[in-house]
Design a protein around this motif. Structure first.
Motif, mmCIF file in Angstrom:
data_model
loop_
_atom_site.group_PDB
_atom_site.id
_atom_site.type_symbol
_atom_site.label_atom_id
_atom_site.label_comp_id
_atom_site.label_asym_id
_atom_site.label_seq_id
_atom_site.Cartn_x
_atom_site.Cartn_y
_atom_site.Cartn_z
ATOM 1 N N ARG A 34 -0.639 -0.434 1.138
ATOM 2 C CA ARG A 34 -0.830 0.597 2.160
ATOM 3 C C ARG A 34 -1.970 1.499 1.738
ATOM 4 N NH1 ARG A 34 4.764 0.969 3.695
ATOM 5 N NH2 ARG A 34 4.768 0.195 5.841
ATOM 6 N N CYS A 35 -2.888 1.720 2.661
ATOM 7 C CA CYS A 35 -4.002 2.617 2.391
ATOM 8 C C CYS A 35 -3.895 3.746 3.401
ATOM 9 C CB CYS A 35 -5.316 1.856 2.566
ATOM 10 S SG CYS A 35 -6.782 2.827 2.201
ATOM 11 N N THR A 36 -3.470 4.911 2.972
ATOM 12 C CA THR A 36 -3.256 6.004 3.924
ATOM 13 C C THR A 36 -4.432 6.964 3.857
ATOM 14 O OG1 THR A 36 -1.922 7.060 2.235
ATOM 15 C CG2 THR A 36 -0.757 5.878 3.943
ATOM 16 N N LEU B 58 -7.805 -4.185 6.256
ATOM 17 C CA LEU B 58 -6.396 -3.784 6.370
ATOM 18 C C LEU B 58 -6.067 -3.556 7.829
ATOM 19 C CD1 LEU B 58 -6.252 -1.285 3.427
ATOM 20 C CD2 LEU B 58 -5.209 -3.500 3.527
ATOM 21 N N GLY C 123 -0.655 -1.882 6.941
ATOM 22 C CA GLY C 123 -1.051 -2.232 5.586
ATOM 23 C C GLY C 123 -1.511 -3.663 5.514
ATOM 24 N N TYR C 124 -1.608 -4.171 4.318
ATOM 25 C CA TYR C 124 -2.052 -5.546 4.119
ATOM 26 C C TYR C 124 -0.964 -6.294 3.373
ATOM 27 C CZ TYR C 124 -4.776 -9.606 2.804
ATOM 28 O OH TYR C 124 -5.222 -10.885 2.644
ATOM 29 N N CYS D 104 -9.014 0.857 -2.149
ATOM 30 C CA CYS D 104 -9.331 0.739 -0.724
ATOM 31 C C CYS D 104 -10.329 1.812 -0.331
ATOM 32 C CB CYS D 104 -8.072 0.806 0.145
ATOM 33 S SG CYS D 104 -7.215 2.398 0.156
#
Length: 184
Positions: A116-118, A139, A145-146, A161
């Motif tokens: 997860r890239c927030t 993503l 997410g991925y 990321c």
């Protein structure tokens, strides 16, 4: 057989003006020499230790943008060419996103992992980088997410990321924290 050569940026990602990165070239053979090209321009023979050669870009400018390729030579003959590595230099205006991984940093081979890239602005698109790989994974926002299914030991490594806005001016974020994934 003929050797193969890989090229990657360490750390990966879009570099801000004034920033730095290292271009790494790795070949299984170690007694030849490595030459780095930017477009068709030969930059120079690289600093090398064993089967690895490195070229550092420090205090990056927009002139450093472009396509880099590494050649491996023995006795003046080119035996291998790497893939192309695109290096981007852009102002990083968005805040640094946060990278997290579920179920955790250490997983068993065959498990499913979710990155997860927030990032703060909701309308961004994010890339997942694995150090040592030329290609980044996009993503997906929908899944949040991925998903990496059935991870293998080759998926181990250092991930980060970076995000950009979808609007006309395409603004980039700084690169996230790094996460080390260990597949046992």
């Amino acid at each position: 057989g003929a050797p193969t050569i890989s090229i990657f940026q360490k750390p990966p990602g879009v570099i801000p003006p004034g920033g730095s990165t290292t271009i790494c070239c790795i070949c299984q053979r170690s007694y030849g020499s490595f030459v780095l090209y930017k477009g068709s321009r030969r930059l120079h023979t690289l600093e090398q230790s064993g089967s690895r050669a490195e070229f550092s870009i420090s205090n990056a400018t927009y002139k450093d943008k472009g396509t880099y390729i590494c050649h491996y030579l023995e006795g003046g003959t080119v035996l291998a060419r790497s893939d192309e590595l695109e290096v981007s230099v852009e102002e990083l205006r968005l805040p640094r996103p946060n990278l997290s991984v579920l179920p955790g940093h250490e997983v068993t081979a065959g498990a499913d992992v979710m990155f997860r890239c927030t990032s703060a602005p909701p309308s961004t698109v994010c890339y997942l980088y694995l150090e040592g790989q030329t290609r980044a994974q996009l993503l997906s926002r929908e899944q949040g997410g991925y998903n990496l299914s059935h991870v293998q030991q080759g998926d181990s490594g250092r991930y980060s990321c970076q995000c950009y806005t979808m609007n006309a001016s395409r603004e980039w974020s700084a690169v996230s924290n790094t996460l080390d994934l260990v597949v046992r």
